[in-house]
Write a protein that holds these residues in place. Structure first.
Motif, PDB file in Angstrom:
ATOM      1  N   GLN A  81       0.833  -1.206   0.000  1.00  0.00           N
ATOM      2  CA  GLN A  81       0.000   0.000   0.000  1.00  0.00           C
ATOM      3  C   GLN A  81       0.863   1.249   0.000  1.00  0.00           C
ATOM      4  O   GLN A  81       0.636   2.172  -0.806  1.00  0.00           O
ATOM      5  N   TYR A  82       1.861   1.297   0.882  1.00  0.00           N
ATOM      6  CA  TYR A  82       2.717   2.485   0.953  1.00  0.00           C
ATOM      7  C   TYR A  82       3.548   2.664  -0.316  1.00  0.00           C
ATOM      8  O   TYR A  82       3.736   3.791  -0.790  1.00  0.00           O
ATOM      9  N   ASN A  83       4.041   1.567  -0.869  1.00  0.00           N
ATOM     10  CA  ASN A  83       4.811   1.660  -2.109  1.00  0.00           C
ATOM     11  C   ASN A  83       3.963   2.214  -3.240  1.00  0.00           C
ATOM     12  O   ASN A  83       4.414   3.071  -4.026  1.00  0.00           O
ATOM     13  N   LEU A  84       2.721   1.745  -3.338  1.00  0.00           N
ATOM     14  CA  LEU A  84       1.834   2.233  -4.393  1.00  0.00           C
ATOM     15  C   LEU A  84       1.480   3.700  -4.179  1.00  0.00           C
ATOM     16  O   LEU A  84       1.388   4.470  -5.141  1.00  0.00           O
ATOM     17  N   GLU A  85       1.280   4.081  -2.929  1.00  0.00           N
ATOM     18  CA  GLU A  85       0.955   5.487  -2.642  1.00  0.00           C
ATOM     19  C   GLU A  85       2.121   6.397  -3.012  1.00  0.00           C
ATOM     20  O   GLU A  85       1.919   7.526  -3.475  1.00  0.00           O
ATOM     21  N   ILE A  86       3.338   5.903  -2.842  1.00  0.00           N
ATOM     22  CA  ILE A  86       4.518   6.712  -3.189  1.00  0.00           C
ATOM     23  C   ILE A  86       4.640   6.866  -4.699  1.00  0.00           C
ATOM     24  O   ILE A  86       4.786   7.975  -5.222  1.00  0.00           O
ATOM     25  N   ILE A  87       4.577   5.753  -5.433  1.00  0.00           N
ATOM     26  CA  ILE A  87       4.803   5.825  -6.877  1.00  0.00           C
ATOM     27  C   ILE A  87       3.619   6.442  -7.617  1.00  0.00           C
ATOM     28  O   ILE A  87       3.782   6.941  -8.736  1.00  0.00           O
ATOM     29  N   LEU A  88       2.420   6.401  -6.999  1.00  0.00           N
ATOM     30  CA  LEU A  88       1.243   7.005  -7.629  1.00  0.00           C
ATOM     31  C   LEU A  88       0.985   8.422  -7.136  1.00  0.00           C
ATOM     32  O   LEU A  88       0.023   9.069  -7.557  1.00  0.00           O
ATOM     33  N   ASP A  89       1.834   8.893  -6.222  1.00  0.00           N
ATOM     34  CA  ASP A  89       1.718  10.246  -5.675  1.00  0.00           C
ATOM     35  C   ASP A  89       0.369  10.447  -4.981  1.00  0.00           C
ATOM     36  O   ASP A  89      -0.290  11.468  -5.144  1.00  0.00           O
ATOM     37  N   PHE A  90      -0.025   9.434  -4.195  1.00  0.00           N
ATOM     38  CA  PHE A  90      -1.216   9.533  -3.352  1.00  0.00           C
ATOM     39  C   PHE A  90      -0.773   9.840  -1.921  1.00  0.00           C
ATOM     40  O   PHE A  90       0.331   9.478  -1.519  1.00  0.00           O
ATOM     41  N   PRO A  91      -1.610  10.506  -1.134  1.00  0.00           N
ATOM     42  CA  PRO A  91      -1.245  10.735   0.278  1.00  0.00           C
ATOM     43  C   PRO A  91      -1.174   9.420   1.034  1.00  0.00           C
ATOM     44  O   PRO A  91      -1.897   8.467   0.717  1.00  0.00           O
ATOM     45  N   PHE A  92      -0.304   9.349   2.035  1.00  0.00           N
ATOM     46  CA  PHE A  92      -0.176   8.132   2.827  1.00  0.00           C
ATOM     47  C   PHE A  92      -1.507   7.792   3.496  1.00  0.00           C
ATOM     48  O   PHE A  92      -2.148   8.644   4.104  1.00  0.00           O
ATOM     49  N   GLY A  93      -1.890   6.543   3.349  1.00  0.00           N
ATOM     50  CA  GLY A  93      -3.148   6.090   3.917  1.00  0.00           C
ATOM     51  C   GLY A  93      -4.345   6.388   3.041  1.00  0.00           C
ATOM     52  O   GLY A  93      -5.474   6.058   3.400  1.00  0.00           O
ATOM     53  N   GLY A  94      -4.112   6.985   1.877  1.00  0.00           N
ATOM     54  CA  GLY A  94      -5.231   7.394   1.029  1.00  0.00           C
ATOM     55  C   GLY A  94      -5.392   6.572  -0.228  1.00  0.00           C
ATOM     56  O   GLY A  94      -6.086   6.999  -1.159  1.00  0.00           O
ATOM     57  N   LEU A  95      -4.782   5.386  -0.289  1.00  0.00           N
ATOM     58  CA  LEU A  95      -4.859   4.577  -1.509  1.00  0.00           C
ATOM     59  C   LEU A  95      -6.293   4.170  -1.828  1.00  0.00           C
ATOM     60  O   LEU A  95      -6.741   4.311  -2.976  1.00  0.00           O
TER      61      LEU A  95
END
Length: 341
Positions: free
Chosen positions: A319-333
């Protein structure tokens, strides 16, 4: 991402140590019961010794898990540039976090269904992709610039000479020369010169000349071909990089979805195993089942609980890796992906 990975690895090791300690504690209780049964003649010595060996192995596994936790904590401190012996307090409890996230797993998002939309976002926000595109665009513009840049080089020179029949010489003559060349005209290099002479305040001479280099740049065609090949090579390399990047991205999406599926199945399996364990404890109490067999089932249950914790940690990391590479806020996937459905 390294810090996040180490952080959750430490929390994972803490949870694994708890599970192994609980298993050791339960096994210790059972071995005390078995020891009394052996002393009363209700259990065979061989069963007691077999259980005791198994119990020693559990103790060793617990110590091993404790050492692995210490090693993980040291790595975490090193990553934070802290002394390795520093004691870091972890206030986040994975069990509580997982309990809060259980509702999300009841109707989970399947990211593979929207992978095309997520890939577009990833491709647009990826720094590596942007750098790659800039490099290729620069090469194309540089090639176009070299082919179309025909601005001339212009040089202006002037001279003054003094003439006369007596000294001091007092009759100045002036000359001005203008030189225009086209050095970037590779095929037919041209040089144009325009000179003017002025004597006694009158234009006395005009000299115009133009020259064409007898030996034009014969490598021009080869340079253009090499430039075209270089650009085509970069385009091909970009396509290969895009394919490899998509494969990596697809694997990350699959890892997330697989973790969700694994958690659901493991939860169901653990509930079944717990119920079976309750029944078998009754079977042991009435003498229809050996305690060593019960310990096997307890160990099997602990193994599934470890798999469950590992899958949940893997889900968090994905989840955190995807949020980083997709430029989503942490916890907001989850919330960010809902708009793509």
């Amino acid at each position: 991402t390294q810090i996040i990975s180490l952080y959750y690895q430490c929390l994972l090791q803490m949870e694994l140590l708890k599970i192994k300690k609980d298993l050791e504690e339960n096994a210790g209780f059972q071995i005390e019961v078995l020891k009394k049964e052996f002393e009363m003649g209700r259990a065979l010595e061989n069963d007691y010794l077999e259980y005791l060996i198994y119990y020693k192995e559990l103790q060793n596994d617990t110590k091993k898990a404790s050492r692995e936790l210490e090693s993980c904590l040291r790595q975490f401190n090193v990553a934070l540039n802290l002394p390795s012996e520093t004691k870091v307090e972890f206030r986040e409890d994975l069990s509580e976090k997982f309990s809060a996230d259980e509702k999300l797993l009841e109707n989970p998002l399947v990211l593979e269904k929207i992978i095309d939309k997520l890939w577009i976002r990833f491709y647009q926000t990826s720094i590596d992709v942007k750098k790659q595109n800039i490099t290729l665009d620069y090469a194309k513009k540089q090639k176009a610039f070299s082919e179309k840049f025909y601005l001339p080089e212009i040089y202006l020179s002037a001279a003054v000479t003094l003439n006369g029949t007596d000294y001091p010489l007092s009759e100045p003559d002036y000359s001005v020369k203008l030189n225009v060349s086209f050095p970037n005209a590779k095929i037919i290099p041209i040089n144009y010169t325009n000179g003017y002479g002025i004597s006694k305040n009158r234009l006395s001479s005009v000299k115009n000349s133009s020259t064409v280099k007898a030996t034009p740049d014969l490598t021009y065609s080869l340079e253009r071909k090499n430039s075209d090949i270089s650009i085509q090579t970069q385009i091909g390399q970009r396509q290969e990089n895009d394919e490899a990047l998509y494969e990596t991205f697809f694997n990350q999406i699959s890892t997330y979805d697989d973790s969700v599926d694994s958690i659901k199945l493991l939860n169901e399996t653990i509930q079944i195993q717990k119920r079976r364990l309750e029944i078998n404890e009754q079977q042991v109490n009435i003498g229809k089942m050996r305690r060593i067999d019960l310990l096997d089932q307890m160990s099997e249950l602990a193994g599934k609980e470890i798999e469950l914790i590992s899958s949940k940690v893997q889900l968090l990391q994905s989840q955190y890796n995807l949020e980083i590479i997709l430029d989503f806020p942490f916890g907001g996937l989850t919330d960010a992906c809902k708009k793509y459905y």
